[in-house]
Write an enzyme that holds these catalytic residues in place. Structure first.
Site, PDB file in Angstrom:
ATOM      1  N   GLU A  50      24.847  39.789  57.813  1.00  0.00           N
ATOM      2  CA  GLU A  50      25.064  39.440  56.409  1.00  0.00           C
ATOM      3  C   GLU A  50      24.779  37.967  56.144  1.00  0.00           C
ATOM      4  O   GLU A  50      24.181  37.610  55.127  1.00  0.00           O
ATOM      5  CB  GLU A  50      26.489  39.783  55.974  1.00  0.00           C
ATOM      6  N   TYR A 133      30.505  38.414  47.981  1.00  0.00           N
ATOM      7  CA  TYR A 133      29.575  39.465  48.407  1.00  0.00           C
ATOM      8  C   TYR A 133      29.779  39.801  49.887  1.00  0.00           C
ATOM      9  O   TYR A 133      29.974  40.967  50.260  1.00  0.00           O
ATOM     10  CB  TYR A 133      28.115  39.060  48.173  1.00  0.00           C
ATOM     11  N   ASP A 151      25.051  42.293  44.810  1.00  0.00           N
ATOM     12  CA  ASP A 151      23.992  41.361  45.187  1.00  0.00           C
ATOM     13  C   ASP A 151      22.831  41.534  44.204  1.00  0.00           C
ATOM     14  O   ASP A 151      22.970  42.223  43.190  1.00  0.00           O
ATOM     15  CB  ASP A 151      23.534  41.624  46.630  1.00  0.00           C
TER      16      ASP A 151
END
Length: 365
Positions: A50, A133, A151
């Site tokens: 991520e 996020y 996102d």
DNA sequence: AAGACGGGGGT
DNA sequence: ACCCCAGTCTT
């Protein structure tokens, strides 16, 4: 019993009554890519992927992910690594403070948490480099927590499907989309759903030339019905880019060594390496530039500086357009306190901005 | 609330 | 040229 043609079944694999989330999950099961961190939702792997993929295309970031897990199989390995090694592995990916936050968080997890990641959105959010996020992604994928990711893909899918034209780059619009995303989250398979809507945005509901003709959500899509696909999502945006002219002086040392320094912590390319030089806000004559360089680097007034190339090297950043110039000099001028002198083979191992790394490659020939 | 922060790929 | 990308942090 009704009879369908095969082509019709493929074109509309999702009956109308299916809810949005069920449709996304169904599409995801059939179309998801085989990405290396999807083998097993290990928090270290999901976190690493991520951070690497923030504002980065999967295709660009995946090779970096593979090199990172190879070099640092566990969070302890990453924590124990010297910063230069982490930065060198990150070279070329951009947004370099992500790498420093990654390293800082690895050290924190290793030392303070015994290598065990926080298992809730709230605790994940306190990690450096982890915002709403990324905390939502890790919490849902690894721990099944009810947090909806928002996102760039999610903004696009939702703005189109629901025909919402609130600007996605302004806080009010962002709150609106987060609330909508939360309301759509299913009660099971939340991690798959979150990955699914992003994957759907990346592969089906693409920014340009979305694949509406084969889209399982086409029937309920407001933007498609209204012919507004190209206008959505809306961005208020438009911050203008400034121009900068960077001039680097290469002192060609008899021993074949180079004078190098690290850029400041603030600003672009933080603490990456560069050659001594100066920054100008406008184009100047060759004479004025040489004069400024000599003054900046405490060189003799008569020293000749020669430009090493015809055309300036253009480089685009988020908020700046750079033009790079490389000058050479014979004079071994006084060493600044920030500067070091090293052999080419050594400085190649440092983390450089891409245009300087490219120039370095050309120097070797 | 608005900027700063990269580099690569698509159109 | 311009837009966008599995966003976050600082001011």
């Amino acid at each position: 019993m009704e009879v369908f043609h095969l082509a019709e079944l493929k074109k509309t694999p999702t009956p109308k009554f299916m809810k949005f989330a069920a449709c996304i999950l169904h599409w995801y099961d059939q179309n998801k890519r085989d990405l290396p961190w999807r083998q097993d939702p290990i928090p270290y792997h999901i976190w690493l992927s991520e951070i690497l993929m923030q504002q980065t295309r999967i295709e660009q970031g995946t090779p970096y992910y593979l090199r990172f897990v190879e070099a640092f199989p566990t969070v302890h390995d990453l924590a124990a690594a010297p910063e230069e090694k982490v930065m060198k592995l990150w070279q070329g990916l951009g947004y370099y403070n992500r790498a420093r936050n990654l390293h800082a968080t690895a050290r924190y997890i290793s030392r303070e948490c015994g290598g065990v990641f926080p298992d809730s959105y709230k605790d994940l959010l306190s990690l450096k480099g982890v915002g709403s996020y990324t905390a939502s992604a890790i919490a849902s994928i690894c721990f099944g927590e009810a947090r909806a990711v928002v996102d760039g893909n999610v903004y696009r899918v939702l703005s189109r499907y629901y025909g919402i034209d609130s600007p996605i780059d302004r806080p009010p619009g962002q709150r609106e989309f987060q609330a909508l995303a939360n309301s759509l989250l299913p009660k099971t398979r939340r991690g798959d759903y979150n990955q699914g809507i992003m994957e759907f945005g990346a592969m089906q509901c693409r920014p340009k030339n979305p694949r509406c003709s084969t889209c399982p959500l086409q029937e309920g899509c407001q933007a498609h019905r209204q012919g507004r696909i190209v206008e959505l999502p809306v961005k208020a945006g438009k911050t203008k880019v400034k121009k900068e002219y960077l001039h680097f002086a290469l002192a060609l040392d008899p021993k074949g060594e180079f004078r190098v320094q690290q850029r400041p912590v603030k600003g672009y390319w933080p603490r990456l390496y560069e050659f001594p030089g100066l920054k100008l806000d406008r184009e100047e004559s060759s004479e004025r530039i040489q004069e400024s360089l000599r003054k900046e680097l405490n060189m003799e007034p008569a020293t000749e500086l020669r430009q090493l190339h015809e055309q300036p090297i253009k480089h685009q950043l988020s908020h700046r357009v750079l033009q790079l110039f490389f000058w050479s000099t014979e004079e071994v001028y006084e060493m600044g306190v920030e500067q070091r002198q090293e052999a080419l083979s050594k400085i190649e191992g440092f983390a450089w901005p891409v245009p300087l790394a490219e120039f370095l490659q050309r120097m070797k020939f």
